[in-house]
Scaffold this motif. Structure first.
Motif, PDB file in Angstrom:
ATOM      1  N   VAL A  94      -9.529   1.231   7.326  1.00 51.45           N
ATOM      2  CA  VAL A  94     -10.349   0.422   8.234  1.00 51.45           C
ATOM      3  C   VAL A  94      -9.777   0.471   9.654  1.00 51.45           C
ATOM      4  O   VAL A  94     -10.516   0.624  10.637  1.00 51.45           O
ATOM      5  CB  VAL A  94     -10.438  -1.030   7.729  1.00 51.45           C
ATOM      6  CG1 VAL A  94     -11.115  -1.921   8.766  1.00 51.45           C
ATOM      7  CG2 VAL A  94     -11.201  -1.086   6.405  1.00 51.45           C
ATOM      8  N   ILE A 116      -6.614   0.557   1.846  1.00 49.76           N
ATOM      9  CA  ILE A 116      -7.931   0.179   2.371  1.00 49.76           C
ATOM     10  C   ILE A 116      -7.807  -0.330   3.805  1.00 49.76           C
ATOM     11  O   ILE A 116      -8.603   0.034   4.688  1.00 49.76           O
ATOM     12  CB  ILE A 116      -8.582  -0.890   1.480  1.00 49.76           C
ATOM     13  CG1 ILE A 116      -8.777  -0.351   0.051  1.00 49.76           C
ATOM     14  CG2 ILE A 116      -9.911  -1.342   2.069  1.00 49.76           C
ATOM     15  CD1 ILE A 116      -9.599   0.908  -0.038  1.00 49.76           C
ATOM     16  N   PHE A 124     -11.647  -6.294  -3.139  1.00 53.17           N
ATOM     17  CA  PHE A 124     -10.433  -6.008  -2.366  1.00 53.17           C
ATOM     18  C   PHE A 124      -9.182  -6.228  -3.202  1.00 53.17           C
ATOM     19  O   PHE A 124      -8.133  -5.627  -2.923  1.00 53.17           O
ATOM     20  CB  PHE A 124     -10.397  -6.897  -1.118  1.00 53.17           C
ATOM     21  CG  PHE A 124      -9.218  -6.618  -0.214  1.00 53.17           C
ATOM     22  CD1 PHE A 124      -9.090  -5.400   0.426  1.00 53.17           C
ATOM     23  CD2 PHE A 124      -8.247  -7.587  -0.007  1.00 53.17           C
ATOM     24  CE1 PHE A 124      -7.997  -5.139   1.246  1.00 53.17           C
ATOM     25  CE2 PHE A 124      -7.168  -7.335   0.819  1.00 53.17           C
ATOM     26  CZ  PHE A 124      -7.042  -6.113   1.447  1.00 53.17           C
ATOM     27  N   LEU A 170      -7.956   7.900  -4.523  1.00 55.61           N
ATOM     28  CA  LEU A 170      -8.524   7.493  -3.236  1.00 55.61           C
ATOM     29  C   LEU A 170      -7.793   8.162  -2.076  1.00 55.61           C
ATOM     30  O   LEU A 170      -8.410   8.589  -1.096  1.00 55.61           O
ATOM     31  CB  LEU A 170      -8.439   5.966  -3.100  1.00 55.61           C
ATOM     32  CG  LEU A 170      -9.452   5.149  -3.892  1.00 55.61           C
ATOM     33  CD1 LEU A 170      -9.146   3.661  -3.761  1.00 55.61           C
ATOM     34  CD2 LEU A 170     -10.874   5.435  -3.430  1.00 55.61           C
ATOM     35  N   TYR A 220      -2.835  -0.515  -3.042  1.00 58.33           N
ATOM     36  CA  TYR A 220      -4.277  -0.268  -2.912  1.00 58.33           C
ATOM     37  C   TYR A 220      -4.841  -1.002  -1.699  1.00 58.33           C
ATOM     38  O   TYR A 220      -5.601  -0.430  -0.908  1.00 58.33           O
ATOM     39  CB  TYR A 220      -4.965  -0.716  -4.203  1.00 58.33           C
ATOM     40  CG  TYR A 220      -6.457  -0.884  -4.091  1.00 58.33           C
ATOM     41  CD1 TYR A 220      -7.303   0.215  -4.102  1.00 58.33           C
ATOM     42  CD2 TYR A 220      -7.020  -2.160  -3.983  1.00 58.33           C
ATOM     43  CE1 TYR A 220      -8.673   0.049  -4.013  1.00 58.33           C
ATOM     44  CE2 TYR A 220      -8.394  -2.325  -3.899  1.00 58.33           C
ATOM     45  CZ  TYR A 220      -9.215  -1.229  -3.912  1.00 58.33           C
ATOM     46  OH  TYR A 220     -10.566  -1.394  -3.820  1.00 58.33           O
ATOM     47  N   GLN A 221      -4.455  -2.251  -1.525  1.00 67.72           N
ATOM     48  CA  GLN A 221      -4.957  -3.029  -0.397  1.00 67.72           C
ATOM     49  C   GLN A 221      -4.467  -2.453   0.927  1.00 67.72           C
ATOM     50  O   GLN A 221      -5.220  -2.385   1.908  1.00 67.72           O
ATOM     51  CB  GLN A 221      -4.518  -4.485  -0.549  1.00 67.72           C
ATOM     52  CG  GLN A 221      -5.187  -5.188  -1.720  1.00 67.72           C
ATOM     53  CD  GLN A 221      -4.601  -6.549  -2.004  1.00 67.72           C
ATOM     54  OE1 GLN A 221      -3.440  -6.839  -1.680  1.00 67.72           O
ATOM     55  NE2 GLN A 221      -5.380  -7.427  -2.627  1.00 67.72           N
TER      56      GLN A 221
END
Length: 218
Positions: free
Chosen positions: A195, A191, A37, A122, A187-188
């Motif tokens: 979710v 993600i 992560f 991504l 980036y975090q």
């Protein structure tokens, strides 16, 4: 053979070929294949493992997309056929993008995902998934496959459309933010957003199933 079926064969051979090349002629040092992560590489392997892994993704692409194509050819209604063709296209685009991203990251020895380039890659993957997720009909592999969406076509359609919109927006915002976002926070955040989008789509499938008069009982 339709254009989608020809694309399935081409993409499958392309991915399998990339895996074979990595196995035979890829870097001799260990390569990263998993990231935490925090965006840092936390698992490594040699080309003897990475190459077959990529080739396996190619075979999986052929099986999944080919199966969707066969099902579309045997569909009893045009709407069902279109939904399965959309699923076939989603499989091809998703696994091709994923393979390119994973292969480049491994071969170049990318150790940190929290950078503008990887974040943009991504984001592009999530944008592609979002662009087609809402068009995919019920199938054995892709989509918001919850107990409720499988018991209600209305729940399937609405939860997958919501997932598609949220993934598309997340991917688009990620692409815009990638060059300027502080890392690894960008980036975090990407993600976390994915979710949350998946969670909201699952909740939507339950909510719509609960109020659908045509739902199937458990």
């Amino acid at each position: 053979m339709t254009a989608a079926d020809r694309a399935t064969v081409a993409v499958t051979l392309m991915i399998v070929g990339a895996g074979v090349w990595i196995f035979v002629a890829g870097p001799t040092e260990v390569m990263p294949y998993h990231y935490g992560f925090d965006g840092q590489a936390d698992a490594w392997a040699g080309r003897e493992a990475i190459g077959p892994g990529i080739a396996g993704l190619g075979l999986l692409t052929g099986v999944l997309a080919g199966g969707m194509g066969l099902a579309a050819g045997r569909a009893d209604t045009p709407a069902r056929a279109r939904a399965l063709r959309s699923a076939q296209l989603l499989v091809l685009l998703t696994l091709l993008t994923l393979t390119l991203f994973a292969g480049v990251a491994a071969v170049t020895g990318l150790t940190e995902m929290g950078r503008a380039g990887p974040m943009a890659g991504l984001s592009l993957l999530f944008l592609i998934v979002g662009a087609f997720a809402g068009r995919v009909g019920p199938n054995p592999f892709f989509g918001v496959r919850t107990p409720w969406s499988l018991k209600s076509r209305l729940a399937w359609d609405r939860s997958n459309r919501l997932a598609g919109r949220l993934f598309f927006i997340t991917g688009l915002l990620g692409l815009v933010a990638a060059p300027v976002a502080p890392q690894p926070l960008g980036y975090q955040g990407l993600i976390i957003a994915v979710v949350v989008a998946a969670f909201l789509a699952v909740v939507e499938s339950w909510r719509v199933w609960r109020t659908d008069p045509d739902r199937q009982p458990f």
